[in-house]
Enzyme design. Structure first.
Site, PDB file in Angstrom:
ATOM      1  N   ALA A 182      43.106  41.990  44.388  1.00  0.00           N
ATOM      2  CA  ALA A 182      42.973  40.528  44.386  1.00  0.00           C
ATOM      3  C   ALA A 182      42.477  39.946  43.189  1.00  0.00           C
ATOM      4  O   ALA A 182      42.878  38.840  42.612  1.00  0.00           O
ATOM      5  CB  ALA A 182      42.350  39.982  45.810  1.00  0.00           C
ATOM      6  N   ASP A 183      41.180  40.472  42.849  1.00  0.00           N
ATOM      7  CA  ASP A 183      40.733  40.018  41.585  1.00  0.00           C
ATOM      8  C   ASP A 183      41.392  40.197  40.372  1.00  0.00           C
ATOM      9  O   ASP A 183      41.552  39.183  39.305  1.00  0.00           O
ATOM     10  CB  ASP A 183      39.391  40.911  41.204  1.00  0.00           C
ATOM     11  CG  ASP A 183      38.027  40.428  42.245  1.00  0.00           C
ATOM     12  OD1 ASP A 183      38.231  39.043  42.309  1.00  0.00           O
ATOM     13  OD2 ASP A 183      37.235  41.062  42.220  1.00  0.00           O
ATOM     14  N   LEU A 184      41.935  41.277  40.256  1.00  0.00           N
ATOM     15  CA  LEU A 184      42.883  41.577  38.950  1.00  0.00           C
ATOM     16  C   LEU A 184      44.162  40.696  38.801  1.00  0.00           C
ATOM     17  O   LEU A 184      44.640  40.158  37.985  1.00  0.00           O
ATOM     18  CB  LEU A 184      43.135  43.134  39.088  1.00  0.00           C
ATOM     19  CG  LEU A 184      42.214  43.976  38.791  1.00  0.00           C
ATOM     20  CD1 LEU A 184      42.748  45.332  39.104  1.00  0.00           C
ATOM     21  CD2 LEU A 184      41.544  43.805  37.552  1.00  0.00           C
TER      22      LEU A 184
END
Length: 417
Positions: free
Chosen positions: A189-191
């Site tokens: 999700a961050d990436l």
């Protein structure tokens, strides 16, 4: 800006232009102020830095209240920090201090992009929201990454990757049936939020060429995670079917997944009737190609266990390398399953240059993870610049803005920079 800065603004603008000319890469004409931290924002900025943009990473001065102790900082995992923040510059700046904000405003006047990933209300409380900064520089692209969006009922929830994976549905379709939700082994999700943010910034910079104005671009971990659901989301949105966990298998095609071999495991993707027929011929199971219950994707999905049992027994008779050669010759997609160390020893990975060589002080030869695309007229640099030490470029950047060394030292003593 102080009087001395006004006197030297013209010269420092030329200095900035010369610095941009000296930098290499397709995006070297852009200057970005990076007020983001942890992973999503820095991921977006890594792309720009690798492509030659000047990325000035803002950090809280040592000794100032509110220092960054988040996971992903330089003191938690140096290897991760170096890989994430390569090719950037570091300026220490306390944006809570009025003098620090004035320095930021000076930077904004010369910048193309400002990026932050504070909770939505923080930037306005600091007096550095999009309206404020774009009033200073109307061409500025202001980028925001949040956990759940800039407004709405969850806007001020703290955003973390694992939370977004769960709320975005990914964990409900990951893992084996009956074993409960499973988090993916990378901060996806961050990436993805970082990559979508980079895409939105590039889109806004392209639009600016036509309109002459910047704009506010936004994404969030939750939105990025939902977007990555792709066909799994479409199963619900279009067909009103709730996708379930199927482990290593594919929910819509069989046989697809991981199969044990004589010496390890093989990844198989026999998608569609043509691939199924080729697989049956390669395995010596020609009689199953058109057998009732095996003769279409829906039929094989309905008889998943029987199909998998039939092919599993044959796969155990040869090694992974032997089956890979046989199946690829037959035109059936497959491949080995590597550990991370094996990934970077793979001859195709070496050919692609995904390990970006770098000399690490005190460690010798090492490598960073390369960008997964290439430009024909901008070959990748032989070696990346290491991540900056905290405040490594503070003096040089403030001098570039026209501030005297005496003023800079006064600010250091007051933890402004």
């Amino acid at each position: 800006m102080n009087a001395e800065c006004n006197d030297t603004q013209h010269d420092s603008q030329h200095d900035t232009q010369r610095a941009a000319t000296a930098r290499k890469g397709a995006l070297s004409r852009f200057t970005i102020i990076d007020a983001s931290r942890v992973r999503a924002g820095p991921t977006a900025m890594r792309l720009f830095a690798d492509m030659g943009a000047r990325v000035i990473k803002l950090e809280i001065p040592r000794g100032a209240p509110g220092g960054d102790d988040m996971i992903g900082g330089r003191d938690h995992n140096r290897a991760d920090y170096e890989n994430l923040h390569r090719n950037k510059e570091s300026l220490t700046l306390n944006m809570k201090d009025p003098a620090g904000r004035e320095i930021l405003f000076d930077l904004v006047r010369r910048a193309d992009v400002f990026i932050e990933n504070f909770r939505p209300d923080v930037k306005d409380r600091l007096g550095i929201g999009p309206d404020t900064l774009r009033a200073i520089n109307p061409r500025l692209v202001y980028a925001s990454i949040s956990g759940f969006g800039q407004d709405g009922p969850y806007a001020n929830w703290p955003g973390f990757d694992s939370i977004a994976q769960g709320m975005g549905g990914l964990m409900s379709v990951t893992g084996k049936p009956g074993e409960g939700p499973m988090r993916v082994g990378i901060p996806i999700a961050d990436l993805c939020a970082g990559h979508f943010c980079a895409m939105s910034i590039l889109t806004a910079l392209l639009e600016r060429e036509a309109s002459g104005e910047g704009q506010w671009v936004q994404t969030s971990l939750l939105e990025a995670q939902i977007a990555m659901l792709d066909f799994q989301a479409a199963q619900w949105l279009v067909d009103k079917q709730v996708p379930q966990q199927v482990g290593n298998e594919h929910p819509l095609t069989v046989p697809t997944g991981v199969f044990a071999t004589q010496d390890g495991y093989l990844n198989l993707a026999a998608i569609g009737q043509t691939m199924w027929t080729r697989l049956c011929e390669a395995l010596g199971l020609d009689h199953l190609a058109r057998a009732p219950g095996f003769d279409s994707d829906p039929a094989r999905v309905a008889n998943r266990d029987a199909v998998n049992r039939a092919v599993s027994e044959v796969f155990k008779t040869r090694t992974t390398n032997e089956w890979t050669a046989i199946l690829l010759k037959a035109g059936v997609p497959c491949g080995p399953i590597h550990r991370i160390d094996e990934v970077f020893e793979d001859p195709q990975v070496k050919h692609l240059g995904m390990a970006w060589p770098v000399d690490l002080p005190g460690r010798g030869e090492g490598a960073f993870v390369g960008q997964p695309f290439r430009l024909s007229r901008y070959p990748r640099e032989v070696s990346p610049r290491l991540a900056p030490e905290q405040g490594e470029h503070t003096q040089a950047i403030l001098r570039e803005l026209g501030y005297a060394d005496e003023q800079i030292e006064q600010w250091r003593a007051a933890f402004v920079v």
